[in-house]
Design an enzyme around this catalytic site. Structure first.
Site, short mmCIF file in Angstrom:
data_model
loop_
_atom_site.label_atom_id
_atom_site.label_comp_id
_atom_site.label_asym_id
_atom_site.label_seq_id
_atom_site.Cartn_x
_atom_site.Cartn_y
_atom_site.Cartn_z
N GLY A 193 0.73 -1.27 -0.02
CA GLY A 193 0.00 0.06 -0.07
C GLY A 193 0.95 1.14 -0.03
N THR A 194 1.73 1.37 0.86
CA THR A 194 2.69 2.50 0.91
C THR A 194 3.50 2.90 -0.50
OG1 THR A 194 2.83 2.00 3.46
CG2 THR A 194 4.61 3.60 2.05
N ASN A 203 -8.86 3.96 7.51
CA ASN A 203 -8.49 2.64 8.36
C ASN A 203 -8.79 2.46 9.72
OD1 ASN A 203 -6.59 4.99 7.52
ND2 ASN A 203 -5.24 3.90 9.10
N GLN A 229 -7.95 -0.20 2.47
CA GLN A 229 -9.02 -0.86 3.38
C GLN A 229 -10.09 -1.19 2.97
OE1 GLN A 229 -8.24 -1.83 6.44
NE2 GLN A 229 -6.23 -0.82 6.83
N SER A 249 -3.39 -3.41 -1.24
CA SER A 249 -2.25 -3.99 -0.52
C SER A 249 -2.88 -5.35 -0.06
CB SER A 249 -1.78 -3.24 0.75
OG SER A 249 -1.04 -4.11 1.62
N HIS A 281 -1.80 -7.60 1.93
CA HIS A 281 -1.93 -8.15 3.55
C HIS A 281 -2.97 -7.61 4.37
CE1 HIS A 281 -0.42 -4.84 6.25
NE2 HIS A 281 0.21 -4.44 5.20
N CYS A 329 -0.49 2.44 13.84
CA CYS A 329 0.50 2.53 12.73
C CYS A 329 1.63 3.11 13.01
CB CYS A 329 -0.08 3.09 11.31
SG CYS A 329 -1.18 1.88 10.60
N1 PLP Z 1 -3.31 3.02 3.01
C1 PLP Z 1 -4.14 2.73 4.18
C2 PLP Z 1 -5.56 3.30 4.39
C3 PLP Z 1 -3.75 1.80 5.25
O1 PLP Z 1 -4.30 1.14 6.22
C4 PLP Z 1 -2.32 1.19 5.16
C5 PLP Z 1 -1.84 0.37 5.99
O2 PLP Z 1 -1.86 0.35 7.44
C6 PLP Z 1 -1.54 1.44 4.05
C7 PLP Z 1 -1.87 2.51 3.21
C8 PLP Z 1 -0.10 1.21 3.99
O3 PLP Z 1 -0.03 -0.10 3.33
P1 PLP Z 1 1.08 -1.27 3.46
O4 PLP Z 1 1.23 -1.67 4.99
O5 PLP Z 1 0.89 -2.51 2.74
O6 PLP Z 1 2.41 -0.48 3.05
#
Ligand code: PLP
Length: 391
Positions: free
Chosen positions: A75-76, A156, A184, A204, A206, A330
């Site tokens: 996701g990041t 999230n 999410q 993402s 996971h 987070c």
């Molecule tokens: N965006 C949202 C809304 C998330 O909840 C998260 C993870 O908590 C991310 C991005 C980041 O995803 P990743 O953990 O796959 O980098």
């Protein structure tokens, strides 16, 4: 002999357990698909076929075309790529303005901040008390210099769903691209990129029972993007680097599994969540559910317990075998009240007393009843301790 406490995992928004078929597929790919997907020989072509199968599964989950899916490390990276790649492609046309909502994940907020340090103008859209962006707030700040509007699909922390389709129309009226972080929502509710009308979408693995370290950006065909990683020609020249084949295979299997049970699982989780909230609000005085009850992803419940420090309750629950999180999970280690709850205008004491309960595939009624029965006693004990400390 002391009975071991029950183990209940209510932190599915942080991450999820892998489905058995995902574990099997990842293990199989680790064993068998070691070829480099860019190699011309049979070993490489097998690995490439495995990537293509995963690409089709992810595309089907989003009502997208497989050619529009770019695999990333999660996701990041997807958020970074979507925002930076689009913003940098539009810069030459004089567009140096970014808009995001105030309740985005750090992956979006800090990307905007990083670009702001390099001279980009950025605007944050406020949310109302229920955590929703009013499209009129976007109309008020968007202009002909706006390159990208980034508003998350589901939040999230509180699970609320934003009016993405409406926001996308406004973005397009001004020639800007629309990105949504759907990390999410994908795998929890139907996500259809055509119906949302966006140009870019992040997901993402996971977060929906796939492995960590795999994700994707959906890029509408024809969207100009600068590559995020420079190097080889992988992913149609958009994301260089040898692909993480086993994790991507796992992402594909998780996407197929999610698609197969999307409606039924969403209904089951919504019923569990409602049962949980009903029980907690009935049994615990001065408890409040944060965020709009609807539209909301079915698995998320954010509850404030007045006069209780959230971290203390989190630890007390952990000692009873129950895993939940606070808004700051987070970026754990910080006791800062959640930026999401603050943006909603919650007073600091309410933001600091909030816990997120998030449910998923292995959550049961028994788990819900166990936690709902534990909470009144734990909350009462912590409130009495706080009162005692105050006198
Ligand atoms: N965006 C949202 C809304 C998330 O909840 C998260 C993870 O908590 C991310 C991005 C980041 O995803 P990743 O953990 O796959 O980098």
């Amino acid at each position: 002999m002391k009975r071991l406490p029950m183990r209940v995992y209510f932190d599915y928004n942080a991450t999820t357990p892998l489905l058995p078929e995902v574990v099997e597929a990842v293990a199989g790919a680790l064993r068998e698909e070691f070829g480099n997907p860019s190699s011309v020989h049979a070993f490489g072509q097998r690995a490439k076929a495995a990537l293509d199968a995963a690409r089709s599964s992810v595309a089907a989950l989003l009502n997208a075309d497989p050619s529009e899916i770019v695999f990333t490390s999660g996701g990041t990276e997807s958020d970074n790529f979507a925002i930076r790649g689009a913003a940098e492609a539009l810069e030459a046309a004089g567009r140096r303005h970014l808009i995001a909502s105030a309740i985005e994940h750090e992956a979006v907020l800090n990307t905007c901040k990083a670009l702001a340090r390099r001279g980009w103008r950025t605007s944050l859209l406020p949310v109302d008390r229920t955590g929703i962006v009013d499209p009129d707030r976007l109309r008020a700040v968007i202009d002909r210099e706006t390159a990208v509007v980034s508003v998350m699909h589901a939040n999230n922390e509180i699970g609320t769903i934003q009016p993405i389709a409406e926001l996308a129309v406004i973005a397009h009226e001004h020639g800007a691209l629309m990105h949504t972080d759907a990390v999410q929502s994908v795998g929890k509710i139907p996500v259809d990129v055509r119906a949302l009308g966006v140009d870019l979408l992040s997901l993402s693995a996971h977060k929906f029972n796939g492995p960590k370290g795999a994700g994707a950006v959906w890029i509408r065909r024809g969207t100009r993007m600068l590559p995020f990683m420079t190097g080889g020609k992988q992913e149609r020249n958009r994301r260089a680097g040898t692909e993480n084949v086993p994790a991507i295979v796992g992402l594909g299997v998780a996407a197929r599994a999610a698609a197969a049970k999307l409606e039924a699982e969403a209904q089951r989780l919504a019923a569990l969540r409602d049962r949980f909230e009903r029980a907690v609000l009935e049994r615990v005085p001065d408890a409040f559910v944060n965020g709009a009850p609807s539209p909301r992803v079915p698995n998320t419940s954010n509850i404030s317990f007045d006069r209780v420090e959230a971290e203390s309750l989190l630890i007390a629950l952990d000692l009873e075998g129950v895993a939940v999180s606070t808004g700051s999970a987070c970026s754990s280690g910080t006791l800062e009240p959640s930026h999401v709850l603050r943006a909603m205008g919650l007073p600091p004491h309410r933001a600091q007393s909030s816990l997120r309960f998030s449910f998923g595939v292995y959550s049961t009624e028994e788990d819900v009843d166990y936690v709902a029965a534990l909470l009144p006693g734990l909350v009462d004990k912590l409130r009495r301790l706080t009162r005692k400390a105050a006198v």
